[in-house]
Design a protein around this motif. Structure first.
Motif, PDB file in Angstrom:
ATOM      1  N   ALA A  14       0.820  -1.215   0.000  1.00 47.84           N
ATOM      2  CA  ALA A  14       0.000   0.000   0.000  1.00 47.84           C
ATOM      3  C   ALA A  14       0.855   1.267   0.000  1.00 47.84           C
ATOM      4  N   ARG A  16      -5.897   2.761  -0.106  1.00 47.19           N
ATOM      5  CA  ARG A  16      -7.172   2.822   0.619  1.00 47.19           C
ATOM      6  C   ARG A  16      -7.963   1.540   0.454  1.00 47.19           C
ATOM      7  N   TRP A  39      -1.635   6.035  -3.544  1.00 40.37           N
ATOM      8  CA  TRP A  39      -1.941   6.165  -2.119  1.00 40.37           C
ATOM      9  C   TRP A  39      -3.432   6.416  -1.881  1.00 40.37           C
ATOM     10  N   ASN A  40      -4.047   7.242  -2.710  1.00 40.56           N
ATOM     11  CA  ASN A  40      -5.456   7.600  -2.506  1.00 40.56           C
ATOM     12  C   ASN A  40      -6.429   6.503  -2.923  1.00 40.56           C
ATOM     13  N   SER A  41      -5.962   5.557  -3.750  1.00 47.00           N
ATOM     14  CA  SER A  41      -6.878   4.535  -4.239  1.00 47.00           C
ATOM     15  C   SER A  41      -6.446   3.130  -3.797  1.00 47.00           C
ATOM     16  N   ASP A  46      -8.449  -0.306   3.999  1.00 53.27           N
ATOM     17  CA  ASP A  46      -9.741   0.191   4.494  1.00 53.27           C
ATOM     18  C   ASP A  46     -10.098  -0.538   5.793  1.00 53.27           C
TER      19      ASP A  46
END
Length: 270
Positions: free
Chosen positions: A148, A181, A176-178, A185
């Protein structure tokens, strides 16, 4: 045994003298004997054996060395393996020395959260399996976080990429944002293959990442080289546990096989 017994006079009321005085075998329940008859004559009740019946068959095969009863029980479990929790199958594999579905059951077990596995089952799995499972979960979680946080590097930009610096910055941010996550999550972490499927749907939202660079990077991600390390680790752990903890009982030889080897049959010995 039977030939010797037939030479002795049977006293009235003696075990085995008539139907009213059967020979009692304490370890053999009525259900086990009826199941054995079902196996021997391949005649089953319409609904087939229940899960408890299958367990009785396995106990019967262990006690009385019935290869056919064991094969029937294992095949029944294997055909319905997805109807059972993987930790239940693993416990049966360990109790009855079944290697056939140990590895796939362990693969499925790794997908479970530790807290979702009941305490009594943990004890049935034993120290070796449980300790290996917990250690493996920790390693996989660490591996997940590394993936990640470390996006696949852009080795070479496309010739059509006019701003390499902006492309690199947005690619790193996009990862990083997708992808990060999706994988981390807290409420709904995605498996690797699920995360990849969602990641490739981001086409219109890639910012300043050049479309041609995006295509090349997607190909790299889909190869799942980093993800395969996790799959290989699970497989290797399962195989090692199976080899160390399970020793399948040697199959009993049939009369035809004994004749081929020139050995006396069970009946001849008796």
């Amino acid at each position: 045994m039977f030939s010797v017994g037939s030479q002795l006079p049977l006293t009235e009321g003696m075990e085995g003298s008539n139907d009213d005085h059967p020979i009692i075998i304490p370890e053999l329940s009525m259900n086990m004997f009826e199941l054995f008859l079902s196996v021997a004559y391949n005649s089953w009740k319409p609904e087939g054996p229940t899960h408890d019946d299958v367990l009785d068959l396995l106990r019967f095969s262990n006690k009385f060395m019935s290869q056919k009863a064991r094969d029937v029980a294992i095949n029944h479990l294997h055909e319905r393996r997805f109807q059972h929790k993987p930790y239940e199958l693993l416990a049966l594999c360990l109790e009855f020395s079944i290697s056939k579905f140990f590895v796939p059951a362990f693969r499925r077990l790794v997908e479970f959260r530790i807290r979702d596995i009941p305490g009594p089952v943990r004890r049935r799995l034993g120290f070796e399996v449980w300790n290996a499972f917990v250690d493996l979960k920790e390693l996989l979680d660490e591996h997940n976080r590394i993936i990640a946080c470390e996006e696949p590097p852009i080795i070479t930009h496309s010739p059509y990429c006019t701003d390499n610096t902006a492309c690199f910055i947005d690619w790193r941010q996009l990862w990083w944002n997708s992808m990060a996550r999706f994988l981390l999550d807290g409420r709904n972490p995605q498996k690797f293959n699920e995360a990849i499927e969602r990641f490739q749907e981001l086409g219109p939202e890639i910012g300043r990442v050049n479309p041609e660079c995006w295509k090349m990077l997607l190909q790299t991600v889909k190869k799942a080289t980093a993800f395969c390390l996790a799959f290989d680790l699970v497989e290797e752990t399962a195989q090692q546990l199976s080899a160390a903890l399970i020793t399948e009982p040697a199959p009993m030889l049939t009369k035809a096989e004994l004749d081929t080897l020139g050995l006396p049959s069970h009946e001849e010995i008796l």
